[in-house]
Scaffold this motif. Structure first.
Motif, short mmCIF file in Angstrom:
data_model
loop_
_atom_site.label_atom_id
_atom_site.label_comp_id
_atom_site.label_asym_id
_atom_site.label_seq_id
_atom_site.Cartn_x
_atom_site.Cartn_y
_atom_site.Cartn_z
N TYR A 251 0.47 -2.52 20.44
CA TYR A 251 -0.38 -2.21 19.48
C TYR A 251 -0.86 -3.35 18.69
CZ TYR A 251 -1.52 -0.24 14.60
OH TYR A 251 -2.08 0.00 13.40
N VAL A 252 -2.24 -3.50 18.67
CA VAL A 252 -2.75 -4.59 17.59
C VAL A 252 -3.64 -4.26 16.80
CG1 VAL A 252 -3.67 -7.12 17.70
CG2 VAL A 252 -2.08 -6.54 19.60
N GLU A 253 -3.63 -4.43 15.55
CA GLU A 253 -4.67 -4.28 14.75
C GLU A 253 -4.69 -5.19 13.54
OE1 GLU A 253 -5.52 -0.34 12.77
OE2 GLU A 253 -5.44 0.53 14.71
N GLY A 254 -5.37 -5.19 12.43
CA GLY A 254 -5.59 -6.09 11.47
C GLY A 254 -6.20 -5.57 10.25
N PHE A 255 -6.11 -6.17 9.06
CA PHE A 255 -7.05 -5.64 8.04
C PHE A 255 -7.32 -6.92 6.88
CE2 PHE A 255 -2.58 -4.37 7.16
CZ PHE A 255 -2.20 -4.79 5.60
N VAL A 256 -8.19 -6.79 6.20
CA VAL A 256 -8.48 -7.86 5.05
C VAL A 256 -8.05 -6.96 3.96
CG1 VAL A 256 -10.34 -9.15 4.09
CG2 VAL A 256 -10.46 -8.31 6.56
N PHE A 257 -7.46 -8.04 3.00
CA PHE A 257 -7.10 -7.64 1.61
C PHE A 257 -7.68 -8.43 0.61
CE2 PHE A 257 -3.56 -9.47 3.18
CZ PHE A 257 -2.93 -9.97 2.14
N VAL A 258 -7.49 -7.96 -0.68
CA VAL A 258 -7.77 -8.95 -1.84
C VAL A 258 -6.63 -9.73 -2.24
CG1 VAL A 258 -8.85 -8.77 -4.13
CG2 VAL A 258 -9.71 -7.20 -2.36
N ASN A 259 -7.15 -10.88 -2.51
CA ASN A 259 -6.04 -11.86 -2.92
C ASN A 259 -5.86 -11.80 -4.66
OD1 ASN A 259 -4.43 -13.94 -3.36
ND2 ASN A 259 -5.93 -15.73 -3.05
N SER A 260 -5.24 -10.56 -5.05
CA SER A 260 -4.99 -10.05 -6.26
C SER A 260 -3.86 -9.16 -6.43
CB SER A 260 -6.00 -9.79 -6.96
OG SER A 260 -6.21 -8.38 -6.69
N ASP A 261 -3.28 -8.84 -7.36
CA ASP A 261 -2.34 -7.67 -7.57
C ASP A 261 -3.00 -6.58 -7.80
OD1 ASP A 261 -3.55 -7.78 -10.06
OD2 ASP A 261 -1.50 -8.28 -10.98
N ASP A 262 -4.17 -6.15 -7.54
CA ASP A 262 -5.02 -4.72 -7.41
C ASP A 262 -3.87 -3.88 -6.54
OD1 ASP A 262 -6.70 -2.80 -6.42
OD2 ASP A 262 -8.08 -3.76 -7.58
N PRO A 263 -3.47 -2.90 -7.28
CA PRO A 263 -2.36 -1.94 -6.61
C PRO A 263 -3.12 -1.15 -5.05
CG PRO A 263 -3.16 -1.02 -8.38
CD PRO A 263 -3.67 -2.16 -8.52
N VAL A 264 -4.51 -1.08 -5.10
CA VAL A 264 -5.13 -0.41 -3.95
C VAL A 264 -5.59 -1.48 -2.95
CG1 VAL A 264 -7.12 0.98 -3.29
CG2 VAL A 264 -5.75 1.57 -5.42
N ASN A 265 -6.34 -2.51 -3.52
CA ASN A 265 -7.06 -3.44 -2.69
C ASN A 265 -6.19 -4.55 -2.38
OD1 ASN A 265 -9.93 -2.08 -2.33
ND2 ASN A 265 -9.34 -2.31 -4.62
N GLY A 266 -5.07 -5.12 -3.22
CA GLY A 266 -4.58 -6.32 -3.15
C GLY A 266 -3.08 -6.40 -2.54
N TRP A 267 -2.42 -7.30 -2.90
CA TRP A 267 -1.06 -7.66 -2.36
C TRP A 267 -0.28 -6.48 -2.25
CZ3 TRP A 267 -0.61 -11.32 -7.00
CH2 TRP A 267 -1.39 -12.38 -6.82
N PRO A 268 -0.35 -5.51 -3.18
CA PRO A 268 0.79 -4.12 -2.97
C PRO A 268 0.58 -3.43 -1.67
CG PRO A 268 0.10 -4.49 -5.19
CD PRO A 268 -0.63 -5.37 -4.50
N LEU A 392 -9.77 -4.41 10.62
CA LEU A 392 -10.63 -5.80 11.21
C LEU A 392 -9.59 -6.00 12.38
CD1 LEU A 392 -12.84 -7.83 11.50
CD2 LEU A 392 -11.40 -9.21 10.27
N TYR A 393 -10.11 -5.84 13.66
CA TYR A 393 -9.31 -6.15 15.04
C TYR A 393 -10.19 -6.13 16.10
CZ TYR A 393 -8.68 -1.03 15.47
OH TYR A 393 -8.93 0.29 15.66
N PRO A 394 -9.84 -7.08 17.14
CA PRO A 394 -10.77 -7.39 18.27
C PRO A 394 -10.33 -6.14 19.43
CG PRO A 394 -8.63 -8.76 18.22
CD PRO A 394 -8.69 -7.98 17.00
N LEU A 395 -11.67 -5.98 20.07
CA LEU A 395 -11.53 -5.19 21.23
C LEU A 395 -12.11 -5.86 22.39
CD1 LEU A 395 -12.74 -1.90 19.13
CD2 LEU A 395 -10.60 -2.17 20.10
N LEU A 396 -11.90 -5.18 23.75
CA LEU A 396 -12.47 -5.99 24.84
C LEU A 396 -13.46 -5.05 25.61
CD1 LEU A 396 -8.88 -7.15 26.17
CD2 LEU A 396 -10.56 -8.39 24.71
N ARG A 397 -14.56 -5.53 25.66
CA ARG A 397 -15.85 -4.78 26.30
C ARG A 397 -15.39 -4.30 27.62
NH1 ARG A 397 -21.36 -4.88 24.98
NH2 ARG A 397 -22.57 -4.38 26.54
#
Length: 504
Positions: A251-268, A392-397
């Motif tokens: 399994y390979v996935e990924g995601f982007v998150f905010v560089n802050s301590d925001d509890p929903v969007n950031g480091w937590p 955010l993660y890659p797929l193969l056509r």
């Protein structure tokens, strides 16, 4: 059901040559659920909600609609669409969960027959508990119907290896807009088979699917690794999905998150358990407004020794460019891993936000333009997050059959981008309207910068939008519509074809 059919025939001057007495399904008096969906952005009241008992009932519903000059029919699974795709204004909504076909695992251990209205989470439990088998490809959230995901694609972290769910079925039973119940595969009624898979419900309603199985593992090693540099993140992700079979994670996935301590969007949001510790001090001051997380998982059996699993994990992780000290791991059962979003659902329901509007945006973006997308969208428009995951993660056509109906960007590698917004209070949060406007800004920015993308779970309000979406596949899409649903009875919520559309 009989009373409803007779009343409808009388009130709408429908040809009554077929008897109503053989309709075995139900009619629901409560129309409220069918008038909205998970997105919470649209409401459209149907004329009736029908609960068919089998495929022949579905066919009768469609033949009834065909005898009316205006009636349309929408198949509704678990109501998880986000833009009204499963709605039929003043039409008939078919509740697919009523189809009671039992899950049948074949003696060969390779196939299972399941109802189009079955939930994937139920398929998982039945196959694993009773047969130690499991479908090969999944979605992240399994509270979705089989027919619903097969009408779109069905992607998750296994799709790089096995393709989407549409590539893991060998046979379908489909009720076409003509009211025909047809069994189809690559060799039998193949045009319907390829059209229905990813066909957005435009050519028929999937009432049964034969899905591919594989032996189910017992356990999963779940790992997240943090990156500050987008190029390092994409290089590692693309390396993992292009390695030979058996030489990469399951399994390979990924995601982007905010560089802050925001509890929903950031480091937590990164640690895999509530006790995990995220140390932002490991980043230099030059780290940008967003960071990246590569997420991988390795399947194994109970009889595999811990040292064997550790050795394989370290071998597969070797050479990855993730930030030192920013690796998070968890050990959990296979079903627990696949049902991980179920826990998120339960928590969201407890907080009262699962039923809130969800203006989600899902895209496929070409590898050639994903760096520009990162710069324009993640680092600028979305630098404060979206109040939920940014996958955010890659797929193969090459894992997708081009004869099927899904539209993809150019190139062998493309990325899934899923902006899974929740309308809930968070730092710098937006209103629902502002989220919708921001989604449009993202799409306009992609067009302005020449980014090659396709909407996944697409929605357009004009035929021109759909023509652009399908590109050189549009003619084929029209021809399939003319063949299998010439009066455009099916899936009106997609707003692709109007009732009694004529193909020219």
């Amino acid at each position: 059901m009989i009373a409803f059919i007779e009343r409808f025939v009388h009130e709408n001057d429908v040809d009554s040559s077929d008897s109503a007495s053989d309709y075995a399904g139900e009619v629901l008096s409560d129309l409220s659920d069918a008038g909205h969906d998970f997105g919470g952005l649209q409401f459209s009241k149907p004329l009736a909600v029908l609960r068919p008992s089998d495929a022949s009932d579905v066919a009768k519903i469609l033949r009834l609609a065909a005898r009316s000059p205006h009636l349309t029919v929408a198949a509704r699974g678990n109501g998880h669409s986000v833009n009204g795709q499963a709605m039929a204004h003043r039409g008939l909504v078919v509740d697919m969960k009523s189809l009671s076909l039992p899950i049948h695992v074949h003696a060969d251990g390779i196939h299972a027959d399941v109802a189009g209205g079955a939930l994937w989470e139920d398929v998982l439990r039945h196959c694993v508990v009773n047969h130690r088998l499991a479908p090969r490809s999944w979605t992240d959230y399994l509270g979705l119907t089989v027919g619903g995901t097969l009408s779109n694609a069905g992607v998750s972290g296994q799709a790089f290896a096995h393709g989407p769910q549409t590539e893991n079925v060998t046979e379908l039973e489909v009720v076409t807009g003509n009211g025909d119940v047809l069994v189809c595969s690559k060799r039998q009624n193949s045009e319907l088979f390829f059209g229905a898979l990813g066909g957005l419900g435009q050519f028929g309603i999937i009432t049964r699917a034969r899905v591919l199985l594989q032996p189910a593992p017992d356990m999963v090693r779940w790992i997240r690794v943090v990156y500050t540099e987008f190029r390092d993140f994409t290089r590692d992700a693309e390396s993992l999905v292009t390695r030979p079979d058996g030489d990469t994670f399951d399994y390979v996935e990924g995601f982007v998150f905010v560089n802050s301590d925001d509890p929903v969007n950031g480091w937590p949001s990164v640690p895999l358990d509530r006790y995990g510790s995220f140390d932002p001090g490991r980043f230099s001051n030059s780290a940008g407004p967003v960071l990246y997380c590569l997420e991988v998982a390795l399947h194994y059996k109970n009889e595999d020794s811990p040292s064997t699993v550790d050795t394989k994990v370290e071998r597969l992780m070797g050479g990855l460019r993730g930030k030192e000290g920013m690796r998070f791991e968890a050990e959990l059962g296979y079903m627990e891993f696949l049902l991980r979003v179920k826990r998120v659902e339960e928590e969201a329901k407890a907080k009262g936000i699962w039923g809130a509007p969800h203006p989600w945006l899902n895209l496929f973006v070409s590898k050639n333009d994903i760096g520009e997308f990162d710069h324009v969208v993640f680092k600028n428009i979305l630098k404060h997050g979206v109040g939920g995951p940014m996958l955010l993660y890659p797929l193969l056509r090459s894992k997708w059959d081009s004869r099927k109906s899904v539209a993809l960007p150019e190139g062998e590698i493309f990325y899934l981008v899923a902006l899974l917004r929740f309308c809930s209070p968070y730092q710098d949060g937006l209103s629902v309207h502002q989220m919708v406007v921001q989604n449009q800004e993202i799409l306009q920015s992609c067009t302005k910068h020449g980014i090659d993308y396709k909407l996944y779970l697409p929605h357009y309000n004009s035929v021109e939008g759909w023509k652009r979406h399908f590109g050189n596949q549009w003619t084929r899409f029209q021809e399939r519509k003319a063949r299998f649903d010439p009066m455009a009875i099916l899936a009106p919520g997609q707003k692709i074809f109007s009732r009694n559309w004529q193909h020219s």
